[in-house]
Design a protein around this motif. Structure first.
Motif, short mmCIF file in Angstrom:
data_model
loop_
_atom_site.label_atom_id
_atom_site.label_comp_id
_atom_site.label_asym_id
_atom_site.label_seq_id
_atom_site.Cartn_x
_atom_site.Cartn_y
_atom_site.Cartn_z
N GLY A 109 6.25 -13.26 37.43
CA GLY A 109 6.20 -12.14 36.51
C GLY A 109 4.97 -11.28 36.64
N GLY A 150 7.04 -6.41 30.16
CA GLY A 150 6.54 -5.90 31.42
C GLY A 150 6.54 -4.38 31.45
N PRO A 198 11.06 -10.64 28.24
CA PRO A 198 9.99 -10.59 29.24
C PRO A 198 9.97 -9.27 30.01
#
Length: 733
Positions: free
Chosen positions: A477, A632, A628
């Motif tokens: 990530g 981001g 997530p």
């Protein structure tokens, strides 16, 4: 009764003076802080005992057993004397406990920093390393209220991070070539040679492995290695001083893995320079592995490492890899690990016994540190440091810190090694930079695996004539530190997405709603995507066409996350609502498709003050998959400003003829690295963040700006140390 006065910079120093002058049974009458430190009034126990006992006690019986009657009224000052005496007795008891505690009896009340320093000393680590480690001790772990387990865990992490070990030790044996084991007599080179040869035979086959010995002095050692060679079914060759490496290579018959057991020599033997020169006397590079005895005395380890590395340097090579033997015989591992950390030696393997090949393990930093900290021996107080060359100690300490920090960033951030290579291009003549940049982008020095892309808007940055680069997203990530320059990508969104798909990218974080052609490509590729949306973006819900800002109140709560927003800690409360929308530039009709509209309400977690709202559209429906990605995309908002700031700083730091694309690459890569470390919340990121923030010093800045300055300091420091010839420090080449 004589009272003596003692003054020290700290209470501990003053107490040492008391003990030296009056002994362990000295009584403390008073102590107070002064402008120069701490002042203590003390006297010998035998001198004050009668007076201290008389002051608070009732009058002694008169001869004949009669007790004098108390006066009707106390004399003036008697009450003050009694109170003072009681206070002195309490202080005597407290300070006597402190005196006894100098030996460790009151460790429970010891300040956190002192307890950690004592733990390091008793585990065999030196004062220089202890000072370096504890210089970054968090405030909450420095006081006596610190939880011992938490402080010890912090110390173990810091030590493990500073112990250079291989990311993949077994890969060391996968690279074909010649490996020479060097070191003093008796450290176990011959047995270790056999262990490594056995590993190579298991991995590559006996037909590809050969053994070589230079030990023609000890018949027993030669015979022992011959027996191992026969058991492994590999040839054994002898390399005498008059035979060159080229001649030896001609006898090996194309064996690709060659391991040399060199003759053991004292570190004070001048022949170690000739030995290193002989090993390097051919066109084929010989890797050297320093074998160290884990049970050696600290002074011996220091001398061995220094002299053998000097001999290697004289032969024109670096000796940066080592192997620890006889771990099972070492009472303490601390001295050996201390030496490796201070010299930046990379530990490949650890030998734990005589069995071949079983007793050879890959170096595990965490396990070694835990073993070292568990083997503590009561140690005397640390001696005063001898500051013969403080500037040299400081330089070496900074070099080690920079090298270890850079190594930590390489482990954490994909693309840092490639960014270093891009930085090095700026030192080349301008006519070579473009050509070398092409090579770097085609064949970077590390694997750059991308699972997603953070796509930037197709417009120039404010105040610049170039566009924000795109950033790859790795499997953890994080953003890749080597960005994708927009001007080097194909024209049109479908072509860009298709090229990314060929590289394994399956997730796309878009800056805006895709057009019809792009939407079609995403559908056909079954790619996951989301896009940022404006509050006024109109979508369909329950048969009505309304703006996202109007529908926000209808969205259902989908979770909360901590995040960074506009340079501060924030809380994002997410909500989702099913809607329908079509590609950008089209309205209504059958082109509408079901999507999820997501909204994040951002506020200050402490005060609850509203910070803003953000909107997105995506075909993804599950919160576990989507949140997530939303974070981001949210965190990506900080990048353009950080890139612009990095660009301006690089204009002042890099040579004036630096290629514009090289500078763009560096600005975006450094911005990505600094923003990632600013926004990450795990322990590893916290450690790296603390190290970077401590580098530049100076005025206070916003955290992401200070991290950028720390990275610039790191890269400039890397250059400076390399230029003065200290490139042997681990991690700086």
């Amino acid at each position: 009764m004589s009272v003596m006065r003692f003054v020290g910079e700290t209470s501990r120093e003053a107490m040492r003076q008391v003990r030296a002058a009056l002994g362990d049974d000295a009584l403390i009458l008073a102590n107070r802080p002064t402008e120069t430190g701490v002042e203590i009034l003390a006297m010998a126990d035998e001198a004050v005992a009668p007076a201290a006992a008389e002051a608070p006690s009732p009058a002694a019986p008169a001869p004949g057993g009669e007790t004098p009657s108390a006066p009707a009224a106390p004399a003036e000052g008697d009450g003050d004397l009694r109170a003072m005496s009681e206070r002195l007795l309490r202080e005597m008891q407290d300070m006597r406990s402190l005196l006894a505690g100098e030996g460790g009896a009151t460790a429970a009340a010891e300040p956190g920093r002192d307890a950690l320093e004592r733990a390091l000393r008793e585990a065999g680590f030196g004062q220089a390393l202890a000072d370096e480690l504890l210089a970054r001790l968090p405030a909450e772990l420095a006081g006596p209220e610190a939880a011992p387990d938490t402080a010890r865990a912090w110390l173990a992490r810091r030590l493990a991070a500073r112990l250079p070990v291989s990311v993949d030790p077994e890969a060391f044996l996968d690279a074909p070539g010649i490996l020479a084991l060097v070191g003093p007599t008796g450290v176990g080179k011959t047995t270790t040679t056999a262990k490594l040869a056995a590993r190579c035979v298991q991995r590559h086959g006996a037909e590809n492995v050969a053994l070589v010995t230079t030990d023609g002095f000890r018949v027993g050692a030669h015979e022992q290695l011959r027996i191992y060679a026969e058991l492994l079914d590999v040839p054994l060759h002898a390399l005498s001083p008059e035979v060159s490496m080229d001649e030896l290579l001609g006898e090996l018959g194309g064996r690709r893995w060659v391991i040399i057991d060199t003759v053991g020599m004292s570190q004070r033997d001048r022949r170690i320079i000739a030995q290193a020169a002989q090993l390097q006397g051919s066109d084929e590079r010989v890797r050297m592995l320093l074998v160290l005895n884990a049970a050696s005395q600290p002074g011996t380890l220091e001398e061995v490492i220094t002299r053998y590395r000097q001999a290697a340097r004289a032969a024109g090579v670096a000796l940066d890899d080592c192997l620890l033997t006889k771990q099972d015989e070492a009472g303490q591992l601390g001295p050996a690990l201390d030496a490796l950390i201070r010299h930046g030696l990379r530990l490949r393997f650890v030998s734990t016994g005589q069995r071949v090949p079983e007793d050879l393990e890959a170096a595990d930093a965490e396990a070694l540190v835990e073993a070292a900290l568990s083997a503590r021996i009561a140690a005397p107080p640390a001696p005063a440091a001898i500051a013969a060359t403080p500037w040299a100690d400081d330089l070496l300490g900074r070099g080690r810190r920079l090298g270890l920090l850079l190594a930590g960033l390489r482990r954490r951030l994909t693309g840092i090694a490639a960014l270093e290579a891009a930085w090095d291009l700026s030192a080349l003549p301008a006519c070579l930079q473009e050509e070398r940049l092409e090579r770097l982008l085609e064949a970077p020095p590390e694997a750059l695996e991308r699972v997603g892309m953070l796509w930037a808007a197709r417009r120039t940055l404010p105040g610049a004539d170039w566009a924000m680069p795109d950033l790859g997203i790795d499997a953890r990530g994080g953003w890749l530190a080597l960005p994708e320059l927009q001007q080097r990508q194909p024209a049109g969104w479908p072509a860009r997405l298709a090229r990314a798909g060929e590289r394994g990218v399956g997730v796309h974080l878009l800056p805006s709603l895709p057009d019809a052609e792009t939407w079609l490509w995403l559908d056909e590729a079954r790619a996951a995507w989301l896009c940022q949306a404006r509050p006024g973006q109109r979508v369909h819900h329950a048969g009505e066409r309304r703006a996202l800002s109007e529908l926000a109140a209808l969205a259902e709560h989908a979770g909360e996350r901590r995040c960074r927003f506009r340079g501060q800690a924030a809380r994002a409360r997410f909500a989702a609502l099913p809607v329908e929308a079509g590609p950008a530039g089209q309205r209504g009709g059958p082109s509408r498709q079901p999507l999820m509209a997501w909204v994040a309400v951002l506020d200050d977690p402490e005060s609850g003050r509203a910070l803003g709202q953000r909107y997105w559209l995506t075909p993804l429906t599950a919160a576990t998959d989507t949140l997530p990605l939303l974070l981001g995309r949210l965190h990506g908002e900080a990048l353009p400003r950080q890139v612009r700031r990095a660009w301006e700083r690089l204009q002042a730091l890099l040579p004036g003829e630096t290629d514009a694309e090289v500078r763009q690459l560096l600005a975006a890569g450094l911005a990505a690295a600094s923003c990632h470390l600013d926004q990450a919340e795990d322990a590893e990121a916290d450690e790296l963040r603390g190290e970077l923030l401590a580098l530049p010093g100076g005025r206070r800045r916003r955290r992401e700006h200070a991290l950028l300055e720390g990275l610039l300091y790191l890269f400039m420091g890397r250059d400076a140390i390399r230029h003065v010839g200290a490139a042997g420090l681990e991690g700086l080449r």
